[in-house]
Design a protein around this motif. Structure first.
Motif, mmCIF file in Angstrom:
data_model
loop_
_atom_site.group_PDB
_atom_site.id
_atom_site.type_symbol
_atom_site.label_atom_id
_atom_site.label_comp_id
_atom_site.label_asym_id
_atom_site.label_seq_id
_atom_site.Cartn_x
_atom_site.Cartn_y
_atom_site.Cartn_z
ATOM 1 N N ASP A 215 4.497 -0.575 5.248
ATOM 2 C CA ASP A 215 5.412 -1.460 4.542
ATOM 3 C C ASP A 215 6.866 -1.163 4.883
ATOM 4 O OD1 ASP A 215 4.914 1.003 3.229
ATOM 5 O OD2 ASP A 215 5.781 0.235 1.368
ATOM 6 N N THR B 235 3.550 -7.749 12.913
ATOM 7 C CA THR B 235 2.339 -7.608 12.109
ATOM 8 C C THR B 235 1.100 -7.716 12.983
ATOM 9 O OG1 THR B 235 3.429 -8.535 10.156
ATOM 10 C CG2 THR B 235 1.021 -8.557 10.179
ATOM 11 N N LEU C 179 3.839 -6.329 4.001
ATOM 12 C CA LEU C 179 2.433 -5.948 3.852
ATOM 13 C C LEU C 179 1.844 -6.613 2.609
ATOM 14 C CD1 LEU C 179 0.196 -4.359 5.102
ATOM 15 C CD2 LEU C 179 1.010 -2.308 3.928
ATOM 16 N N THR C 180 1.382 -7.860 2.772
ATOM 17 C CA THR C 180 0.715 -8.593 1.706
ATOM 18 C C THR C 180 -0.628 -9.074 2.225
ATOM 19 O OG1 THR C 180 1.627 -10.757 2.319
ATOM 20 C CG2 THR C 180 2.953 -9.383 0.838
ATOM 21 N N ARG D 247 -1.351 0.440 4.297
ATOM 22 C CA ARG D 247 -0.672 0.974 3.119
ATOM 23 C C ARG D 247 -0.683 2.502 3.134
ATOM 24 N NH1 ARG D 247 -2.987 -3.258 -1.447
ATOM 25 N NH2 ARG D 247 -1.408 -4.881 -1.083
#
Length: 207
Positions: free
Chosen positions: A39, A11, A44-45, A34
């Protein structure tokens, strides 16, 4: 202060790569990731992204360069890549393009390979191919030797599977190298055409 590429998560690498393109705030990072379907590669948050941004700033890999507020929305801080962050990003990509130890990290490195010069990427993938060929030869030799010494093939089916995967990986790598080498293949961050749609998304992300 940065702590070497070993501290970089996938990440973190993808966030550093975004800032290698341009300064931006975390909300824009999430939007772009996104849009690019990241993702598939990372969790992916918003929580993960903001936590990683904060860690990268503490490590000295990124730095605040401004902030803005639009109406009642929370203030958004814009970040830029530091020299240390850029150096660590490129070193991580170089290492993982060659390494055959972690397929997941290779996928990230391949996704961000355009941050390196085309010729360098081709040279690194040539090194990777040599390692894959050596591993394929070792798997085939071990399987044949075990069968010759009386081991039943049914107990070596996983070895056979791994050899088949390595063979396919080498074939794919050869195709990828030819694609990257083609003069009509767009390569490099600054070479990516800025379409009207892309520019509109960037402006929406900044809003």
């Amino acid at each position: 202060m940065a702590h070497g590429t070993a501290t970089l998560t996938p990440t973190a690498v993808m966030l550093l790569a975004l800032l290698h393109e341009d300064d931006m705030h975390a909300y824009e990072m999430v939007r772009l990731l996104r849009e690019r379907r990241a993702d598939r590669l990372i969790a992916l948050t918003h929580g993960t992204i903001y936590h990683t941004v904060a860690r990268l700033e503490r490590q000295g890999r990124i730095v605040e360069v401004g902030s803005d507020r639009d109406g009642n929305r929370p203030e958004r801080t814009t970040y830029a890549l530091t020299d240390a962050g850029a150096a660590d990003l490129l070193a991580w990509i170089r290492r993982e393009l060659v390494s055959v130890d972690d397929p997941g990290r290779f996928r990230i490195a391949l996704t961000e390979a355009h941050n390196l010069p085309r010729d360098e990427v081709l040279a690194l993938l040539a090194q990777r191919r040599e390692l894959l060929v050596a591993s394929l030869d070792a798997h085939r030799t071990a399987r044949d030797r075990a069968i010759a010494h009386g081991s039943h093939p049914q107990f070596l089916i996983e070895v056979h599977r791994q050899a088949a995967l390595l063979d396919a990986d080498i074939a794919w790598l050869d195709e990828a190298v030819e694609f990257i080498r083609r003069p009509d293949t767009v390569w490099g961050v600054v070479d990516i055409p800025a379409t009207d749609r892309y520019l509109a998304q960037r402006e929406a992300a900044r809003a």
